[in-house]
Design a protein around this motif. Sequence first.
Motif, PDB file in Angstrom:
ATOM      1  N   GLU A  77     -30.528  18.857 -36.782  1.00 23.99           N
ATOM      2  CA  GLU A  77     -30.666  17.909 -37.881  1.00 23.99           C
ATOM      3  C   GLU A  77     -32.085  17.359 -37.913  1.00 23.99           C
ATOM      4  O   GLU A  77     -32.839  17.471 -36.941  1.00 23.99           O
ATOM      5  CB  GLU A  77     -29.713  16.728 -37.689  1.00 23.99           C
ATOM      6  N   ALA A  78     -32.444  16.688 -39.009  1.00 21.41           N
ATOM      7  CA  ALA A  78     -33.769  16.084 -39.154  1.00 21.41           C
ATOM      8  C   ALA A  78     -34.018  15.018 -38.082  1.00 21.41           C
ATOM      9  O   ALA A  78     -35.147  14.839 -37.629  1.00 21.41           O
ATOM     10  CB  ALA A  78     -33.924  15.475 -40.543  1.00 21.41           C
ATOM     11  N   GLU A  79     -32.961  14.324 -37.662  1.00 19.78           N
ATOM     12  CA  GLU A  79     -33.105  13.278 -36.636  1.00 19.78           C
ATOM     13  C   GLU A  79     -33.276  13.869 -35.246  1.00 19.78           C
ATOM     14  O   GLU A  79     -33.542  13.140 -34.295  1.00 19.78           O
ATOM     15  CB  GLU A  79     -31.893  12.342 -36.647  1.00 19.78           C
ATOM     16  N   GLY A  80     -33.077  15.152 -35.087  1.00 19.57           N
ATOM     17  CA  GLY A  80     -33.258  15.808 -33.798  1.00 19.57           C
ATOM     18  C   GLY A  80     -31.991  16.088 -33.036  1.00 19.57           C
ATOM     19  O   GLY A  80     -32.047  16.568 -31.909  1.00 19.57           O
ATOM     20  N   ARG A  81     -30.837  15.801 -33.618  1.00 21.73           N
ATOM     21  CA  ARG A  81     -29.583  16.101 -32.931  1.00 21.73           C
ATOM     22  C   ARG A  81     -29.164  17.535 -33.202  1.00 21.73           C
ATOM     23  O   ARG A  81     -29.443  18.079 -34.269  1.00 21.73           O
ATOM     24  CB  ARG A  81     -28.471  15.169 -33.416  1.00 21.73           C
ATOM     25  N   ASP A  83     -26.568  19.799 -34.468  1.00 18.58           N
ATOM     26  CA  ASP A  83     -25.440  19.571 -35.359  1.00 18.58           C
ATOM     27  C   ASP A  83     -24.462  20.733 -35.339  1.00 18.58           C
ATOM     28  O   ASP A  83     -23.270  20.545 -35.311  1.00 18.58           O
ATOM     29  CB  ASP A  83     -25.956  19.347 -36.786  1.00 18.58           C
ATOM     30  N   ASP A 117     -20.876   7.785 -27.465  1.00 18.40           N
ATOM     31  CA  ASP A 117     -21.777   8.663 -28.221  1.00 18.40           C
ATOM     32  C   ASP A 117     -22.636   9.536 -27.315  1.00 18.40           C
ATOM     33  O   ASP A 117     -23.197  10.528 -27.767  1.00 18.40           O
ATOM     34  CB  ASP A 117     -22.649   7.859 -29.186  1.00 18.40           C
ATOM     35  N   ASN A 122     -23.284  17.284 -28.595  1.00 21.08           N
ATOM     36  CA  ASN A 122     -24.504  17.236 -29.396  1.00 21.08           C
ATOM     37  C   ASN A 122     -25.507  16.206 -28.881  1.00 21.08           C
ATOM     38  O   ASN A 122     -26.666  16.221 -29.283  1.00 21.08           O
ATOM     39  CB  ASN A 122     -24.185  17.004 -30.874  1.00 21.08           C
ATOM     40  N   ILE A 126     -30.542  15.912 -28.050  1.00 18.27           N
ATOM     41  CA  ILE A 126     -31.397  14.775 -28.416  1.00 18.27           C
ATOM     42  C   ILE A 126     -31.797  13.973 -27.183  1.00 18.27           C
ATOM     43  O   ILE A 126     -32.924  13.486 -27.093  1.00 18.27           O
ATOM     44  CB  ILE A 126     -30.724  13.876 -29.492  1.00 18.27           C
ATOM     45  N   LYS A 130     -35.662  13.385 -26.279  1.00 17.35           N
ATOM     46  CA  LYS A 130     -36.249  12.045 -26.167  1.00 17.35           C
ATOM     47  C   LYS A 130     -36.908  11.830 -24.802  1.00 17.35           C
ATOM     48  O   LYS A 130     -37.847  11.060 -24.684  1.00 17.35           O
ATOM     49  CB  LYS A 130     -35.189  10.972 -26.405  1.00 17.35           C
ATOM     50  N   SER A 159     -33.877  24.592 -37.958  1.00 20.04           N
ATOM     51  CA  SER A 159     -33.924  23.247 -38.513  1.00 20.04           C
ATOM     52  C   SER A 159     -33.226  23.234 -39.861  1.00 20.04           C
ATOM     53  O   SER A 159     -33.324  24.186 -40.634  1.00 20.04           O
ATOM     54  CB  SER A 159     -35.383  22.818 -38.672  1.00 20.04           C
ATOM     55  N   ASP A 161     -34.108  21.542 -42.329  1.00 18.61           N
ATOM     56  CA  ASP A 161     -35.116  21.490 -43.388  1.00 18.61           C
ATOM     57  C   ASP A 161     -35.236  22.854 -44.059  1.00 18.61           C
ATOM     58  O   ASP A 161     -35.348  22.946 -45.275  1.00 18.61           O
ATOM     59  CB  ASP A 161     -36.480  21.064 -42.824  1.00 18.61           C
TER      60      ASP A 161
END
Length: 169
Positions: A77-81, A83, A117, A122, A126, A130, A159, A161
């Motif tokens: 995902e765009a947030e870096g997770r 998916d 979480d 998944n 991330i 991080k 990605s 995107d």
Amino acid sequence: MKYFLKVFSIALLCFTIVMGAGVYTYFNFFDDTANANDKRGDHPMRDYTQEEIENLPAFEKAIANSDRLNVLLIGIEAEGRSDTLVFASFDPKTKRIDMISVPRDTQYHEQGYDSADHRKLNAVYIRNLKKGHERAAEKTMEAVEEILGVPIDNYATISYDGVENIVES
């Protein structure tokens, strides 16, 4: 909401088709399957002697005797997770690819990460991203390998995107 579901469904379909075609193309045109064992990871099952293999349960025996090449496909995902997780297994003898989706919310616990979480599959990608680990995808691959009990030889990431650009064009 209907628009979101439509875009999401198209994106997921495109992702699956693109990844499937990519894996198929790679294994048919770019992979030297004659040297497949040289590319294998260090999964303990690959080091068993023939005598040890004979004493394994049927499922583990089938894996240990297999020449399959296993790949984890990771959609980011765009947030870096991570998916979307798809386990793909290629049989060089039959030229067949089998794929299964690994649910992103599969419970996976690492010591020190006890909140709900952080106990999901998944979260592995991330969390390592991080921390600054360049091996976030490899850590995810190792987690899926542990969950499935099957050695995974490699991974590929994509990605969303790129998928979004496909849907919008």
